[in-house]
Design a protein around this motif. Sequence first.
Motif, mmCIF file in Angstrom:
data_model
loop_
_atom_site.group_PDB
_atom_site.id
_atom_site.type_symbol
_atom_site.label_atom_id
_atom_site.label_comp_id
_atom_site.label_asym_id
_atom_site.label_seq_id
_atom_site.Cartn_x
_atom_site.Cartn_y
_atom_site.Cartn_z
ATOM 1 N N LEU A 105 0.842 -1.253 0.147
ATOM 2 C CA LEU A 105 0.038 0.010 0.020
ATOM 3 C C LEU A 105 0.949 1.193 0.013
ATOM 4 O O LEU A 105 0.618 2.185 -0.757
ATOM 5 C CB LEU A 105 -1.010 -0.027 1.159
ATOM 6 C CG LEU A 105 -1.881 1.445 1.418
ATOM 7 C CD1 LEU A 105 -2.653 1.189 0.206
ATOM 8 C CD2 LEU A 105 -2.483 1.045 2.573
ATOM 9 N N ALA A 106 1.817 1.427 0.855
ATOM 10 C CA ALA A 106 2.765 2.427 0.961
ATOM 11 C C ALA A 106 3.610 2.523 -0.543
ATOM 12 O O ALA A 106 3.771 3.918 -0.836
ATOM 13 C CB ALA A 106 3.872 2.437 2.034
ATOM 14 N N TRP A 107 3.867 1.432 -1.209
ATOM 15 C CA TRP A 107 4.740 1.741 -2.640
ATOM 16 C C TRP A 107 3.447 2.257 -3.610
ATOM 17 O O TRP A 107 3.681 3.030 -4.101
ATOM 18 C CB TRP A 107 4.984 0.514 -2.946
ATOM 19 C CG TRP A 107 5.269 0.256 -4.497
ATOM 20 C CD1 TRP A 107 6.059 1.009 -5.091
ATOM 21 C CD2 TRP A 107 4.760 -0.606 -5.377
ATOM 22 N NE1 TRP A 107 6.256 0.770 -6.523
ATOM 23 C CE2 TRP A 107 5.038 -0.204 -6.774
ATOM 24 C CE3 TRP A 107 3.665 -1.602 -5.374
ATOM 25 C CZ2 TRP A 107 4.692 -0.961 -7.745
ATOM 26 C CZ3 TRP A 107 3.195 -1.869 -6.395
ATOM 27 C CH2 TRP A 107 3.836 -1.887 -7.653
ATOM 28 N N TRP A 108 2.262 1.667 -3.232
ATOM 29 C CA TRP A 108 1.138 2.011 -4.468
ATOM 30 C C TRP A 108 0.936 3.531 -4.183
ATOM 31 O O TRP A 108 0.802 4.281 -5.289
ATOM 32 C CB TRP A 108 -0.072 1.341 -4.137
ATOM 33 C CG TRP A 108 -1.186 1.866 -5.030
ATOM 34 C CD1 TRP A 108 -1.231 1.226 -6.233
ATOM 35 C CD2 TRP A 108 -2.415 2.270 -4.711
ATOM 36 N NE1 TRP A 108 -2.392 2.027 -7.009
ATOM 37 C CE2 TRP A 108 -3.169 2.437 -5.844
ATOM 38 C CE3 TRP A 108 -2.822 3.186 -3.565
ATOM 39 C CZ2 TRP A 108 -4.567 3.149 -5.920
ATOM 40 C CZ3 TRP A 108 -4.010 3.874 -3.592
ATOM 41 C CH2 TRP A 108 -4.709 3.572 -4.607
ATOM 42 N N VAL A 109 0.821 4.024 -2.931
ATOM 43 C CA VAL A 109 0.734 5.564 -2.783
ATOM 44 C C VAL A 109 1.571 6.364 -3.170
ATOM 45 O O VAL A 109 1.436 7.401 -3.868
ATOM 46 C CB VAL A 109 0.582 5.721 -1.150
ATOM 47 C CG1 VAL A 109 0.458 7.190 -0.819
ATOM 48 C CG2 VAL A 109 -0.904 5.203 -0.660
ATOM 49 N N THR A 110 3.049 6.047 -3.113
ATOM 50 C CA THR A 110 4.117 6.775 -3.460
ATOM 51 C C THR A 110 4.902 6.495 -4.722
ATOM 52 O O THR A 110 5.340 7.625 -5.270
ATOM 53 C CB THR A 110 5.229 6.876 -2.470
ATOM 54 O OG1 THR A 110 5.852 5.403 -2.506
ATOM 55 C CG2 THR A 110 4.881 7.045 -1.037
ATOM 56 N N GLY A 111 4.799 5.476 -5.002
ATOM 57 C CA GLY A 111 5.316 5.084 -6.600
ATOM 58 C C GLY A 111 7.039 4.778 -6.131
ATOM 59 O O GLY A 111 7.715 5.010 -7.177
ATOM 60 N N SER A 112 7.338 4.920 -4.865
ATOM 61 C CA SER A 112 8.837 4.748 -4.623
ATOM 62 C C SER A 112 9.431 3.340 -4.828
ATOM 63 O O SER A 112 9.009 2.316 -4.545
ATOM 64 C CB SER A 112 9.125 5.107 -3.033
ATOM 65 O OG SER A 112 10.358 4.869 -2.771
ATOM 66 N N ILE A 113 10.657 3.529 -5.555
ATOM 67 C CA ILE A 113 11.381 2.233 -5.738
ATOM 68 C C ILE A 113 11.952 1.676 -4.632
ATOM 69 O O ILE A 113 11.860 0.533 -4.396
ATOM 70 C CB ILE A 113 12.588 2.489 -6.741
ATOM 71 C CG1 ILE A 113 12.056 3.033 -8.229
ATOM 72 C CG2 ILE A 113 13.469 1.451 -6.975
ATOM 73 C CD1 ILE A 113 12.998 3.375 -9.067
#
Length: 296
Positions: free
Chosen positions: A24-32
């Motif tokens: 969820l955190a990755w989906w929100v930010t797009g952070s690699i």
Amino acid sequence: MPRTQKAALATVAVGLIVLGIKLLAWWVTGSIALFSDALESTINVVAAIAVFVALRVAAMPADDNHPYGHQKAEYLSAVFEGVLVVIAALLILREAYYGLLSPEPLTAPALGLAINGAASVLNALWAVLLLRWGRAWRSPALVADGRHILTDVFTSIGVIAGIILATATGQDWIDPALAALVALNILWTGWKMVREATGALMDELPDPGLIEDVTRIIRNHASGAQEAHDLKIRVAGAMTFIDFHLILDGQMSVQDSHDICDRLEQALKEAFDGKASIQIHVEPDHKAKNEGVVGL
């Protein structure tokens, strides 16, 4: 179900929860970096399942094909988990490489940090519990799993720091660069896990403190004996295997020598909560070595 297996099964559940939060955190930010962090959590879930299976195998009683039991299955699990850590690190390095080639700005970094931070706190608490239980219950598989999860926590800390720095400076390349640095640290941790587990599989010399404890017990409970030598100790999961030669008066009766051995076996088994296999080879006094031995 034994407590070690319950802990391993609970680790699978915790791993799935943490994985969902990090995705969820990755989906929100797009952070690699956050994607890499979630990737390692995927490995955590697979490793936790492997630990559960290994503990079930290790708990099986000795049989005709495995007269010493199945305890070493835990070390196989630890090796497997260490290999998974290394694979996760290599995958993170791959993502970091492509991120450095084409760095992109992050979206909603504050929300992503909050979400990832919650997952990291849950991971840290569970890792501490696993390490505490693994050491108390003498389970190398739980200890390895706890260490693995701790590497995930360190990864998350590095990722959070990188996102904060990238956001504050506007330097988008910091996000994948820090992910690469954390991956190198994970590689080192995975190597140590594999090294320790393979050492145990090869019956490497145990911790010096364990040798000192066994020596002290023999010395304190071998009244009537003259010497103990050729002490050998190996550890397999929760079991400790101890064998040594015991020098007695050559004229001593079989009953008296048997009583001394029984006393030693009982003292050693009590020290290891019954999880010890003791082999004592009785020898007459002319076999004494008087050097590099346990003087009694």
